[in-house]
Every structure is written in C-alpha cells, then in structure tokens.
Design an enzyme around this catalytic site. Structure first.
Site, mmCIF file in Angstrom:
data_model
loop_
_atom_site.group_PDB
_atom_site.id
_atom_site.type_symbol
_atom_site.label_atom_id
_atom_site.label_comp_id
_atom_site.label_asym_id
_atom_site.label_seq_id
_atom_site.Cartn_x
_atom_site.Cartn_y
_atom_site.Cartn_z
ATOM 1 N N SER A 69 0.798 -1.235 0.000
ATOM 2 C CA SER A 69 0.000 0.000 0.000
ATOM 3 C C SER A 69 0.831 1.285 0.000
ATOM 4 C CB SER A 69 -0.940 0.006 1.197
ATOM 5 O OG SER A 69 -1.949 -0.947 0.990
ATOM 6 N N LYS A 72 0.669 3.347 -3.055
ATOM 7 C CA LYS A 72 -0.531 4.147 -3.349
ATOM 8 C C LYS A 72 -0.280 5.655 -3.244
ATOM 9 C CE LYS A 72 -3.422 0.362 -1.697
ATOM 10 N NZ LYS A 72 -4.253 -0.133 -0.573
HETATM 11 O O1 DON Z 1 -4.438 -4.881 -2.188
HETATM 12 C C1 DON Z 1 -3.889 -5.435 -1.254
HETATM 13 O O2 DON Z 1 -4.515 -6.068 -0.402
HETATM 14 C C2 DON Z 1 -2.379 -5.286 -1.120
HETATM 15 N N1 DON Z 1 -1.762 -5.272 -2.417
HETATM 16 C C3 DON Z 1 -2.009 -4.010 -0.425
HETATM 17 C C4 DON Z 1 -2.722 -3.825 0.885
HETATM 18 C C5 DON Z 1 -1.926 -3.134 1.914
HETATM 19 O O3 DON Z 1 -0.731 -2.969 1.865
HETATM 20 C C6 DON Z 1 -2.688 -2.718 3.102
HETATM 21 N N2 DON Z 1 -1.792 -2.227 4.090
HETATM 22 N N3 DON Z 1 -1.707 -2.155 5.190
#
Ligand code: DON
Length: 315
Positions: A69, A72
């Site tokens: 994330s 993002k």
């Molecule tokens: O979309 C997802 O679930 C992962 N690629 C990224 C989610 C994430 O890093 C949430 N963080 N704490």
C-alpha cells in the site's frame, strides 16, 4: 549532520530497535497474499535520511520487501501529475473511512459511490485506472519510472512472483474493482483485469528502507530533491499526499498514530512504513509482523518511540 538530535538518534537507535523488536512476536506476517507469509517476521530495520544526505541505518535495513500500500502514495502523485486535482477528485474522495483497508461497505452505502480516499484499496484501484498508458506494461513502467526517480535508483523493479501470488487470491479486490466499474468510476477504455494487473504490479515493487527514506525525504521537502537539486513533483500535490498519509495512511489506526507519533506515514502489508518528518527527515521502516489492522507492529512502536523522544509531532 551533527546537531544534538542527530547525536541522540545515533546513540539511542540500537536500544530502541532492541526494545521494539520484542513486539514482533505479538503479530504475524500477512498470509492472505501467500508469498508475503515467507517474510522474516521478527525482522526490524530503519533508515533515516536528512536533506544534507546524512543517513542512519539500523537493524535489518537491508531487507528487501514489496511496497504494497505504500505505492498508493506514488500512484496518487502520478495521477495528479497526469490529470490534475479536479479530475482525480471526481473519482476518489478525501475522507478517512474508519473501516478496514479492503472494505466494500461504504461503496454502496454512501452516494455517489466513489471510494472515500486514495489509500484504501478501492480508492487506490480507482487511482490506478487513471494512470496514463496504452497497456498494462506501459502503465506499470510509468509507475516504476516515477518510483525509480523518487528513490534515486534505476534498478528498482517489481516482484512478479508476489504480483502473481496476489492476483491468484485477490477475490476481494476483484469485487471492489467490478463494483467501481459498475458505478462508472473506472475508465471505460480499460478492462477491470488490466487495472488490477497494474495495481498488483505496483504493490509488488520491491524496495529497502533506504529507498523509502529517500522517497520520504522528497515528500519532507515538498517535492524538492535536496540531493539532486531538482523539484520532482509539484509542491501542492505533495501537500495533498502528506495530508492523506496523516489522515488515512495507517488505515483505521490513523487517528491513534496521529496522536501517538503525529507525523505523516504510510504502511504496507509487507511490513514497510514510509514516514516523513516535514523539512527534516525521510524515514523507511520494515517489520513484517503485522497487527490486526495490517500495520507493522514493531515498526509502529519504533516510530512512536522516536517521535516522542525527538519531539517530532507536527501538532
Ligand atoms: O491490495 C492489497 O490487499 C495489497 N496489495 C495491499 C494492501 C496493503 O498494503 C494494506 N496495508 N496495510
């Protein structure tokens, strides 16, 4: 760099790392993306970089991990560069949710059905669909080029195994993306699967704490890279990104982190945290064991300890 705070940081960091590493046993590496479960759960590392190029690195700062994330923040910046504020914020909102990062709940509950913010999964998928390019490869390459520029390392790439591992198990993200398509949030030209492929690829971009520290430093300096002397991103867009990091960067633990540490930060489920002490430091942390909200359990502890010790809160 040789002021009192820097000396304090250098002297005390080994002790803080030892103390905070203890908390890793209360968490677990993410397993919903099978490839991430292989990470060393008790690792903890940090890099801190200043505008004059001084760096402190400690613990497992050389560990490679995927941004997840954290990417993002950078896709948001790129979408803002590609389209400007007005268009981006017609597809994604500016408010924290208080829900889990992959929640589908509010998409149906609140009109007009755009995701609440760019840092939850639904919002990030909407933002990914805004990144210009005529194919998955071209869009992925544009995100990579931007991250290489911000991190000052042309060798940065994404980990195909992690991207594929996420794609195979991404039932929730697929539902979010189809929901957004139905609501007219995703662009008409691109298929849901193409947008998701770019999203999995950018989440799987592999970095170290040093890379995050360098990217954080540029955010700390309002988009200006003090090491190359170039303005890499417009200051206004960096201001927007840092505000989201403060209000939504640790998902539904953002309020607590803002009270305890008081600095913009963004976590990822591989255990990375990118943190920014405005005007002063870019910080990269990794600790793959996560708490129940999906944030690095030891990493959060370390940042909170350092912020209190060094009086970093922006409030
Ligand atoms: O979309 C997802 O679930 C992962 N690629 C990224 C989610 C994430 O890093 C949430 N963080 N704490």
């Amino acid at each position: 760099m040789m002021n009192e705070q820097w000396r304090h940081l250098t002297t005390k960091l080994p002790e803080w790392l030892d103390d905070c590493r203890q908390y890793a046993k209360d968490g677990e590496a993410a397993s919903y993306i099978p490839e991430l479960a292989k990470a060393p759960a008790d690792a903890l590392g940090i890099s801190i970089l200043t505008p004059d190029g001084s760096m402190i690195a400690g613990g497992d700062s050389g560990l490679q991990f995927t941004m997840q994330s954290i990417s993002k923040v950078f896709t948001l910046l790129l979408a803002l560069v590609d389209h400007g504020e007005e268009h981006v914020f017609s597809k994604v909102g500016m408010e924290p949710t208080g829900d889990d990062f992959n929640s589908i709940l509010k998409l149906e509950l609140v009109e007009p059905g755009i995701p609440f913010n760019p840092l939850i999964n639904a919002g990030a998928i909407a933002v990914t669909s805004l990144i210009k390019g005529s194919s998955v490869a071209e869009r992925t390459e544009r995100v990579l080029a931007f991250i290489r520029l911000m991190a000052g390392d042309d060798a940065i790439d994404y980990n195909e195994t992690v991207s594929r591992s996420e794609s195979v198990t991404a039932h929730r993200n697929r539902s979010l993306a189809y929901f957004l398509k139905e609501n007219g949030v995703l662009d008409e030209q691109t298929s849901v699967e193409e947008v998701l492929s770019v999203y999995f690829n950018h989440c799987a971009i592999e970095v170290t704490c040093g890379h995050l520290a360098r990217m954080g430093l540029i955010l700390a300096c309002g988009g200006f890279d003090p090491l190359s002397g170039r303005q890499l991103v417009p200051r206004r867009y960096v201001q927007i990104a840092k505000t989201f990091m403060l209000t939504c960067g640790m998902y539904n633990a953002s309020g607590e982190f803002a009270i305890r540490a008081g600095i913009p930060a963004k976590s990822g489920v591989a255990g990375g945290i990118l943190a920014v002490v405005p005007g002063q430091y870019g910080i990269g942390v990794v600790g793959p064991a996560l708490n129940r909200k999906g944030n690095s359990i030891a990493g959060i502890r370390l940042l909170e300890t350092m912020s209190v010790e060094c009086d970093w809160s922006i409030f």
